[in-house]
Design a protein around this motif. Structure first.
Motif, PDB file in Angstrom:
ATOM      1  N   GLU A 112      21.709  18.345 -44.379  1.00  0.00           N
ATOM      2  CA  GLU A 112      22.469  17.630 -43.336  1.00  0.00           C
ATOM      3  C   GLU A 112      21.527  17.083 -42.269  1.00  0.00           C
ATOM      4  OE1 GLU A 112      25.597  15.933 -41.397  1.00  0.00           O
ATOM      5  OE2 GLU A 112      25.617  16.856 -43.375  1.00  0.00           O
ATOM      6  N   ALA A 113      20.553  17.926 -41.879  1.00  0.00           N
ATOM      7  CA  ALA A 113      19.575  17.488 -40.874  1.00  0.00           C
ATOM      8  C   ALA A 113      18.769  16.302 -41.391  1.00  0.00           C
ATOM      9  CB  ALA A 113      18.646  18.634 -40.508  1.00  0.00           C
ATOM     10  N   MET A 114      18.399  16.348 -42.688  1.00  0.00           N
ATOM     11  CA  MET A 114      17.639  15.240 -43.279  1.00  0.00           C
ATOM     12  C   MET A 114      18.488  13.978 -43.337  1.00  0.00           C
ATOM     13  SD  MET A 114      15.485  17.060 -46.329  1.00  0.00           S
ATOM     14  CE  MET A 114      14.770  15.531 -46.907  1.00  0.00           C
ATOM     15  N   ARG A 115      19.783  14.156 -43.697  1.00  0.00           N
ATOM     16  CA  ARG A 115      20.688  12.992 -43.740  1.00  0.00           C
ATOM     17  C   ARG A 115      20.809  12.365 -42.363  1.00  0.00           C
ATOM     18  NH1 ARG A 115      23.665  15.878 -47.573  1.00  0.00           N
ATOM     19  NH2 ARG A 115      24.993  16.816 -45.985  1.00  0.00           N
ATOM     20  N   GLU A 116      20.985  13.243 -41.355  1.00  0.00           N
ATOM     21  CA  GLU A 116      21.104  12.739 -39.975  1.00  0.00           C
ATOM     22  C   GLU A 116      19.816  12.048 -39.550  1.00  0.00           C
ATOM     23  OE1 GLU A 116      22.256  15.987 -37.486  1.00  0.00           O
ATOM     24  OE2 GLU A 116      24.276  16.101 -38.314  1.00  0.00           O
ATOM     25  N   ALA A 118      17.624  10.612 -41.590  1.00  0.00           N
ATOM     26  CA  ALA A 118      17.533   9.346 -42.334  1.00  0.00           C
ATOM     27  C   ALA A 118      18.453   8.300 -41.716  1.00  0.00           C
ATOM     28  CB  ALA A 118      17.904   9.574 -43.802  1.00  0.00           C
ATOM     29  N   ASP A 119      19.663   8.738 -41.326  1.00  0.00           N
ATOM     30  CA  ASP A 119      20.602   7.809 -40.672  1.00  0.00           C
ATOM     31  C   ASP A 119      20.015   7.278 -39.372  1.00  0.00           C
ATOM     32  OD1 ASP A 119      22.384   8.206 -42.702  1.00  0.00           O
ATOM     33  OD2 ASP A 119      23.680   9.581 -41.601  1.00  0.00           O
ATOM     34  N   THR A 120      19.349   8.175 -38.613  1.00  0.00           N
ATOM     35  CA  THR A 120      18.743   7.771 -37.344  1.00  0.00           C
ATOM     36  C   THR A 120      17.632   6.754 -37.582  1.00  0.00           C
ATOM     37  OG1 THR A 120      19.234   9.930 -36.399  1.00  0.00           O
ATOM     38  CG2 THR A 120      17.574   8.629 -35.261  1.00  0.00           C
ATOM     39  N   VAL A 121      16.769   7.047 -38.597  1.00  0.00           N
ATOM     40  CA  VAL A 121      15.662   6.124 -38.919  1.00  0.00           C
ATOM     41  C   VAL A 121      16.213   4.777 -39.361  1.00  0.00           C
ATOM     42  CG1 VAL A 121      13.774   5.714 -40.559  1.00  0.00           C
ATOM     43  CG2 VAL A 121      14.000   7.939 -39.480  1.00  0.00           C
ATOM     44  N   ALA A 122      17.248   4.821 -40.237  1.00  0.00           N
ATOM     45  CA  ALA A 122      17.855   3.573 -40.727  1.00  0.00           C
ATOM     46  C   ALA A 122      18.471   2.786 -39.573  1.00  0.00           C
ATOM     47  CB  ALA A 122      18.918   3.882 -41.775  1.00  0.00           C
ATOM     48  N   SER A 123      19.125   3.510 -38.665  1.00  0.00           N
ATOM     49  CA  SER A 123      19.747   2.862 -37.508  1.00  0.00           C
ATOM     50  C   SER A 123      18.692   2.200 -36.624  1.00  0.00           C
ATOM     51  CB  SER A 123      20.535   3.892 -36.711  1.00  0.00           C
ATOM     52  OG  SER A 123      21.068   3.318 -35.539  1.00  0.00           O
TER      53      SER A 123
END
Length: 201
Positions: A112-116, A118-123
């Protein structure tokens, strides 16, 4: 309408009371198991109570309440060790199951932390791309505006040069006309003078 609201409120209150009493009974049951283990004199009774404690811990693990399961195991195990150290092995499969559940929960938290992340980096990458695109558009627009301004100034300068040349041409034409007119008048005066001189003779 008031009757419906009152009925709903009564039902909610009843559920809360039942829930509280269920929790209290469970806590009382847990506490009484420890007490029963301490006070039991028959080895079969001790084993039955220890198995009940194990089942309770297993249920907490299955429900995903690892904190409560660990806390209860930590509280009941010393009681069992004190009463009959040989029975502590009953909790071995439970401890293995708890370790597996904890590892799974830790892995899910990490994922979950990695997904968050990755989402932050993508954003952030998306924001940067948007800002870069906006900057590029702004630069292109500024260049176009500057180009248009230069074209306008060039046109104005060209028109100014043409106007000045035209004015200069008109000025020269006027001067030439004046010179021709003056030359004609002088020639006319000369011719008049010559005619008068001939007449006088």
């Amino acid at each position: 309408m008031k009757l419906i609201i009152t009925s709903v409120a009564t039902a909610a209150l009843a559920l809360t009371i039942v829930s509280c009493s269920t929790q209290e009974r469970a806590q009382h049951s847990e506490m009484s198991l420890a007490s029963k283990i301490e006070n039991a004199s028959n080895p079969d009774s001790v084993k039955a109570y220890v198995n009940s404690a194990k089942e309770h811990i297993d249920k907490l693990i299955a429900d995903g309440d690892l904190v409560a399961a660990k806390a209860y195991l930590d509280s009941i195990q010393p009681v069992v060790e004190k009463k009959d150290p040989a029975m502590v092995h009953i909790f071995t499969p439970t401890k293995a199951e708890m370790a597996k559940a904890e590892a799974k929960a830790a892995a899910e938290d990490a994922a979950e932390a990695m997904r968050e992340g990755a989402d932050t980096v993508a954003s952030k990458a998306s924001d940067l791309l948007d800002k870069t695109t906006e900057a590029a558009k702004a630069t292109a627009k500024n260049a176009a505006d500057k180009g248009a301004e230069i074209v306008d100034k060039t046109k104005e300068k060209g028109a100014d040069i043409v106007d000045k040349a035209k004015d200069k041409g008109q000025d020269l034409t006027e001067k030439a006309k004046d010179a021709v007119k003056k030359a004609k008048e002088e020639a006319k005066e000369k011719a008049e003078d010559i005619r008068k001189a001939v007449d006088d003779k």
